[in-house]
Design an enzyme around this catalytic site. Sequence first.
Site, PDB file in Angstrom:
ATOM      1  N   GLY A  48       6.844 -14.526  -1.995  1.00 42.54           N
ATOM      2  CA  GLY A  48       7.366 -13.239  -2.901  1.00 42.54           C
ATOM      3  C   GLY A  48       8.441 -12.735  -1.872  1.00 42.54           C
ATOM      4  O   GLY A  48       8.403 -11.967  -1.950  1.00 42.54           O
ATOM      5  N   SER A 108      11.886 -10.159  -3.726  1.00 47.90           N
ATOM      6  CA  SER A 108      11.086  -8.814  -3.934  1.00 47.90           C
ATOM      7  C   SER A 108      11.232  -8.199  -3.228  1.00 47.90           C
ATOM      8  O   SER A 108      10.291  -8.356  -2.897  1.00 47.90           O
ATOM      9  CB  SER A 108      11.696  -7.978  -5.605  1.00 47.90           C
ATOM     10  OG  SER A 108       9.992  -8.358  -5.865  1.00 47.90           O
ATOM     11  N   GLY A 109      11.049  -6.581  -2.643  1.00 51.60           N
ATOM     12  CA  GLY A 109       9.614  -6.030  -2.530  1.00 51.60           C
ATOM     13  C   GLY A 109       9.978  -6.279  -0.378  1.00 51.60           C
ATOM     14  O   GLY A 109      10.527  -6.287   0.308  1.00 51.60           O
ATOM     15  N   ILE A 110       9.078  -6.116  -0.300  1.00 50.54           N
ATOM     16  CA  ILE A 110       8.713  -6.424   1.649  1.00 50.54           C
ATOM     17  C   ILE A 110       8.807  -7.900   2.035  1.00 50.54           C
ATOM     18  O   ILE A 110       9.730  -7.845   2.468  1.00 50.54           O
ATOM     19  CB  ILE A 110       7.372  -5.712   1.447  1.00 50.54           C
ATOM     20  CG1 ILE A 110       7.017  -4.750   1.509  1.00 50.54           C
ATOM     21  CG2 ILE A 110       6.889  -6.399   2.666  1.00 50.54           C
ATOM     22  CD1 ILE A 110       5.308  -3.488   1.788  1.00 50.54           C
ATOM     23  N   TYR A 129      -8.272  -6.365  -7.638  1.00 52.94           N
ATOM     24  CA  TYR A 129      -6.948  -6.224  -6.554  1.00 52.94           C
ATOM     25  C   TYR A 129      -7.081  -6.355  -4.856  1.00 52.94           C
ATOM     26  O   TYR A 129      -7.513  -6.795  -4.158  1.00 52.94           O
ATOM     27  CB  TYR A 129      -6.173  -5.228  -6.768  1.00 52.94           C
ATOM     28  CG  TYR A 129      -4.912  -4.680  -5.511  1.00 52.94           C
ATOM     29  CD1 TYR A 129      -3.525  -5.833  -6.299  1.00 52.94           C
ATOM     30  CD2 TYR A 129      -4.689  -4.160  -4.596  1.00 52.94           C
ATOM     31  CE1 TYR A 129      -2.904  -5.941  -4.967  1.00 52.94           C
ATOM     32  CE2 TYR A 129      -3.965  -4.075  -4.236  1.00 52.94           C
ATOM     33  CZ  TYR A 129      -2.848  -4.901  -3.697  1.00 52.94           C
ATOM     34  OH  TYR A 129      -1.585  -5.290  -2.840  1.00 52.94           O
TER      35      TYR A 129
END
Length: 269
Positions: free
Chosen positions: A15, A18-20, A172
């Site tokens: 992943g 994007s993001g972290i 989640y």
Amino acid sequence: MSDSTLSSHTVLVTGATSGIGYETARRLAERGATVLLHGRTAEEARAAADLMVATAGIGAAQLCTFAADFSRLDEVETLARRVVTEHPHLDVLVNNAGMAAPERHTVTADGNEIAFQVNFLAHYLLTCLLEPALTSNPGGRVVNVSSSLHRTASIQWADPNRARRYSRLAAYAQSQLALTVFAADPRVTAVSVHPGVCDTALLPLYAHEGVSPTEGATHVVRLCDPAVEIVNGAYYDRDERVDPAPAATEDRTVRRLGKLADLLVGRTA
């Protein structure tokens, strides 16, 4: 800490587009690591690598792109085979890819609730398949990017897909608890980290505002550094080691989760 500390290191970040995940990969590359950038598609992974080279002054040779859609376990297996072949010595695996559970109960082609598969089962399978590469060098480690929401969760052993009662928040949270429990699995040295509430696609699950992904990534990068000693199964809230939910430290739960995950990803012992 000198920037060259990670120059002989190879790190896979899932992943990482994007993001972290993106910020973690960028910071590791800036410190000299060879970074394997995973994205859902080859196009997304290449775009992230190109952006890093263009904006962060990172040499293209330091970045290798990989693609796998974690909602398809066959793509995870293909990814793992390629990594083991091309990088037989892997120093760190950062299990970061994640998604918010959708509003409506959604099952993957593999038959699993999508958030449980993308956030946990795919990472479980990937970690198991990469075990030879991670243990080929002493000191190989796994960093699971988890969440403080794991404390609100329970694993529905009889119905992990939550087909009977579905709530996106519970689904989640269950995926994050499973990821946190999995860090205590003795097969590889692993830790979990809650990077703080960050302004990423997952923010609406937590709050209206969060810290930047760059700040969240700091806590992940720190745990990738071989100079930082880690204990298998440890859980960090940002940079502080704290006790995870009680389930995450129970041997029985760790074993039970391993059995369930093996069943769901089609691994035979």
